[in-house]
Write a protein that holds these residues in place. Structure first.
Motif, PDB file in Angstrom:
ATOM      1  N   ASP A   1     -29.043   0.710   9.077  1.00 11.46           N
ATOM      2  CA  ASP A   1     -30.206   1.028   8.257  1.00 11.46           C
ATOM      3  C   ASP A   1     -31.304  -0.029   8.336  1.00 11.46           C
ATOM      4  OD1 ASP A   1     -29.130   3.428   7.483  1.00 11.46           O
ATOM      5  OD2 ASP A   1     -28.492   2.742   5.512  1.00 11.46           O
ATOM      6  N   CYS A   2     -30.936  -1.306   8.175  1.00 13.28           N
ATOM      7  CA  CYS A   2     -31.978  -2.343   8.130  1.00 13.28           C
ATOM      8  C   CYS A   2     -31.948  -3.301   9.320  1.00 13.28           C
ATOM      9  CB  CYS A   2     -31.894  -3.126   6.820  1.00 13.28           C
ATOM     10  SG  CYS A   2     -30.480  -4.245   6.713  1.00 13.28           S
ATOM     11  N   GLY A   3     -30.885  -3.246  10.131  1.00 15.57           N
ATOM     12  CA  GLY A   3     -30.830  -4.056  11.347  1.00 15.57           C
ATOM     13  C   GLY A   3     -30.315  -5.471  11.200  1.00 15.57           C
ATOM     14  N   HIS A   4     -29.931  -5.896  10.000  1.00 10.95           N
ATOM     15  CA  HIS A   4     -29.427  -7.261   9.814  1.00 10.95           C
ATOM     16  C   HIS A   4     -28.034  -7.421  10.417  1.00 10.95           C
ATOM     17  CE1 HIS A   4     -32.708  -7.879   6.942  1.00 10.95           C
ATOM     18  NE2 HIS A   4     -32.487  -9.168   7.165  1.00 10.95           N
ATOM     19  N   TYR A   5     -27.754  -8.630  10.886  1.00 12.15           N
ATOM     20  CA  TYR A   5     -26.460  -8.980  11.483  1.00 12.15           C
ATOM     21  C   TYR A   5     -25.371  -8.994  10.411  1.00 12.15           C
ATOM     22  CZ  TYR A   5     -22.888 -11.946  13.653  1.00 12.15           C
ATOM     23  OH  TYR A   5     -21.713 -12.455  14.130  1.00 12.15           O
ATOM     24  N   LEU A   6     -24.219  -8.353  10.710  1.00 10.96           N
ATOM     25  CA  LEU A   6     -23.106  -8.297   9.763  1.00 10.96           C
ATOM     26  C   LEU A   6     -21.893  -9.098  10.202  1.00 10.96           C
ATOM     27  CD1 LEU A   6     -23.283  -4.492   8.926  1.00 10.96           C
ATOM     28  CD2 LEU A   6     -24.202  -6.407   7.603  1.00 10.96           C
ATOM     29  N   GLY A   7     -21.737  -9.325  11.500  1.00  8.58           N
ATOM     30  CA  GLY A   7     -20.595 -10.064  12.024  1.00  8.58           C
ATOM     31  C   GLY A   7     -20.245  -9.549  13.402  1.00  8.58           C
ATOM     32  N   THR A   8     -19.219 -10.132  13.981  1.00 10.39           N
ATOM     33  CA  THR A   8     -18.765  -9.656  15.294  1.00 10.39           C
ATOM     34  C   THR A   8     -17.898  -8.410  15.089  1.00 10.39           C
ATOM     35  OG1 THR A   8     -16.739 -10.957  15.299  1.00 10.39           O
ATOM     36  CG2 THR A   8     -18.721 -12.009  16.235  1.00 10.39           C
ATOM     37  N   TRP A   9     -17.684  -7.646  16.141  1.00 12.68           N
ATOM     38  CA  TRP A   9     -16.867  -6.448  16.067  1.00 12.68           C
ATOM     39  C   TRP A   9     -15.443  -6.808  15.615  1.00 12.68           C
ATOM     40  CZ3 TRP A   9     -16.511  -1.952  14.649  1.00 12.68           C
ATOM     41  CH2 TRP A   9     -15.649  -0.991  15.162  1.00 12.68           C
ATOM     42  N   ASP A  10     -14.917  -7.922  16.089  1.00 14.21           N
ATOM     43  CA  ASP A  10     -13.591  -8.366  15.675  1.00 14.21           C
ATOM     44  C   ASP A  10     -13.558  -8.683  14.175  1.00 14.21           C
ATOM     45  OD1 ASP A  10     -10.837  -9.130  16.307  1.00 14.21           O
ATOM     46  OD2 ASP A  10     -11.508 -11.174  15.875  1.00 14.21           O
ATOM     47  N   GLU A  11     -14.566  -9.379  13.669  1.00 12.04           N
ATOM     48  CA  GLU A  11     -14.631  -9.707  12.239  1.00 12.04           C
ATOM     49  C   GLU A  11     -14.728  -8.447  11.389  1.00 12.04           C
ATOM     50  OE1 GLU A  11     -16.913 -14.013  12.444  1.00 12.04           O
ATOM     51  OE2 GLU A  11     -18.110 -12.177  12.439  1.00 12.04           O
ATOM     52  N   ILE A  12     -15.536  -7.488  11.825  1.00  9.70           N
ATOM     53  CA  ILE A  12     -15.720  -6.238  11.091  1.00  9.70           C
ATOM     54  C   ILE A  12     -14.407  -5.459  11.038  1.00  9.70           C
ATOM     55  CG2 ILE A  12     -16.891  -3.992  11.109  1.00  9.70           C
ATOM     56  CD1 ILE A  12     -18.782  -6.273  10.338  1.00  9.70           C
ATOM     57  N   GLN A  13     -13.731  -5.329  12.179  1.00 13.99           N
ATOM     58  CA  GLN A  13     -12.469  -4.591  12.214  1.00 13.99           C
ATOM     59  C   GLN A  13     -11.400  -5.275  11.361  1.00 13.99           C
ATOM     60  OE1 GLN A  13     -11.547  -2.329  16.076  1.00 13.99           O
ATOM     61  NE2 GLN A  13     -12.527  -4.228  16.736  1.00 13.99           N
ATOM     62  N   SER A  14     -11.337  -6.597  11.410  1.00 12.97           N
ATOM     63  CA  SER A  14     -10.369  -7.338  10.603  1.00 12.97           C
ATOM     64  C   SER A  14     -10.633  -7.136   9.116  1.00 12.97           C
ATOM     65  CB  SER A  14     -10.411  -8.828  10.947  1.00 12.97           C
ATOM     66  OG  SER A  14      -9.983  -9.040  12.266  1.00 12.97           O
ATOM     67  N   ASP A  15     -11.898  -7.169   8.721  1.00 14.29           N
ATOM     68  CA  ASP A  15     -12.266  -6.978   7.329  1.00 14.29           C
ATOM     69  C   ASP A  15     -11.916  -5.554   6.884  1.00 14.29           C
ATOM     70  OD1 ASP A  15     -13.494  -8.257   5.002  1.00 14.29           O
ATOM     71  OD2 ASP A  15     -15.026  -6.711   5.221  1.00 14.29           O
ATOM     72  N   PHE A  16     -12.174  -4.588   7.740  1.00 10.35           N
ATOM     73  CA  PHE A  16     -11.855  -3.191   7.459  1.00 10.35           C
ATOM     74  C   PHE A  16     -10.353  -3.030   7.206  1.00 10.35           C
ATOM     75  CE2 PHE A  16     -10.724   1.049   9.194  1.00 10.35           C
ATOM     76  CZ  PHE A  16     -11.423   1.838   8.298  1.00 10.35           C
ATOM     77  N   GLU A  17      -9.532  -3.645   8.050  1.00 12.50           N
ATOM     78  CA  GLU A  17      -8.080  -3.563   7.895  1.00 12.50           C
ATOM     79  C   GLU A  17      -7.611  -4.247   6.611  1.00 12.50           C
ATOM     80  OE1 GLU A  17      -6.333  -5.010  11.498  1.00 12.50           O
ATOM     81  OE2 GLU A  17      -7.117  -3.330  12.661  1.00 12.50           O
ATOM     82  N   ARG A  18      -8.220  -5.387   6.265  1.00 12.62           N
ATOM     83  CA  ARG A  18      -7.856  -6.094   5.028  1.00 12.62           C
ATOM     84  C   ARG A  18      -8.120  -5.241   3.797  1.00 12.62           C
ATOM     85  NH1 ARG A  18      -9.796 -10.576   7.697  1.00 12.62           N
ATOM     86  NH2 ARG A  18     -11.888 -10.351   6.886  1.00 12.62           N
ATOM     87  N   GLN A  19      -9.089  -4.350   3.893  1.00 11.88           N
ATOM     88  CA  GLN A  19      -9.475  -3.532   2.741  1.00 11.88           C
ATOM     89  C   GLN A  19      -8.816  -2.154   2.738  1.00 11.88           C
ATOM     90  OE1 GLN A  19     -13.526  -3.939   1.262  1.00 11.88           O
ATOM     91  NE2 GLN A  19     -13.933  -5.106   3.119  1.00 11.88           N
ATOM     92  N   GLY A  20      -7.737  -2.002   3.485  1.00 16.64           N
ATOM     93  CA  GLY A  20      -6.989  -0.760   3.431  1.00 16.64           C
ATOM     94  C   GLY A  20      -7.156   0.154   4.616  1.00 16.64           C
ATOM     95  N   GLY A  21      -8.005  -0.183   5.551  1.00 20.11           N
ATOM     96  CA  GLY A  21      -8.240   0.675   6.709  1.00 20.11           C
ATOM     97  C   GLY A  21      -6.993   0.919   7.533  1.00 20.11           C
ATOM     98  N   ALA A  22      -6.132  -0.065   7.635  1.00 19.78           N
ATOM     99  CA  ALA A  22      -4.910   0.071   8.424  1.00 19.78           C
ATOM    100  C   ALA A  22      -3.875   0.939   7.719  1.00 19.78           C
ATOM    101  CB  ALA A  22      -4.319  -1.307   8.716  1.00 19.78           C
ATOM    102  N   ASN A  23      -4.053   1.193   6.422  1.00 21.43           N
ATOM    103  CA  ASN A  23      -3.100   1.985   5.648  1.00 21.43           C
ATOM    104  C   ASN A  23      -3.566   3.418   5.443  1.00 21.43           C
ATOM    105  OD1 ASN A  23      -1.385  -0.254   5.276  1.00 21.43           O
ATOM    106  ND2 ASN A  23      -2.696  -0.980   3.634  1.00 21.43           N
TER     107      ASN A  23
END
Length: 72
Positions: A36-58
């Motif tokens: 939406d706004c184009g700001h940097y959020l992190g690397t793809w590895d960091e994003i995927q790891s964060d997603f998994e920590r928040q229940g994505g892997a479950n």
């Protein structure tokens, strides 16, 4: 999981949305930005790891084409 919403790297701290701009050929070190706004959020590895920590892997959330949604 504490709540119904994702946070941390997945939610853009600038505009508050969870829409990721992910290149088709993303590698672990690929920089990911808010769609939406184009700001940097992190690397793809960091994003995927964060997603998994928040229940994505479950099976709580699904990520597809940069969009994340809560599963019923």
């Amino acid at each position: 999981m504490a709540g119904e919403y994702l946070d941390h790297l997945l939610e853009c701290p600038y505009c508050g949305t969870i829409r990721l701009q992910i290149p088709k050929d993303a590698k672990p070190t690929t920089p990911i930005t808010c769609a939406d706004c184009g700001h940097y959020l992190g690397t793809w590895d960091e994003i995927q790891s964060d997603f998994e920590r928040q229940g994505g892997a479950n099976g709580v959330f699904q990520i597809e084409k940069g969009r994340i949604r809560k599963l019923n």
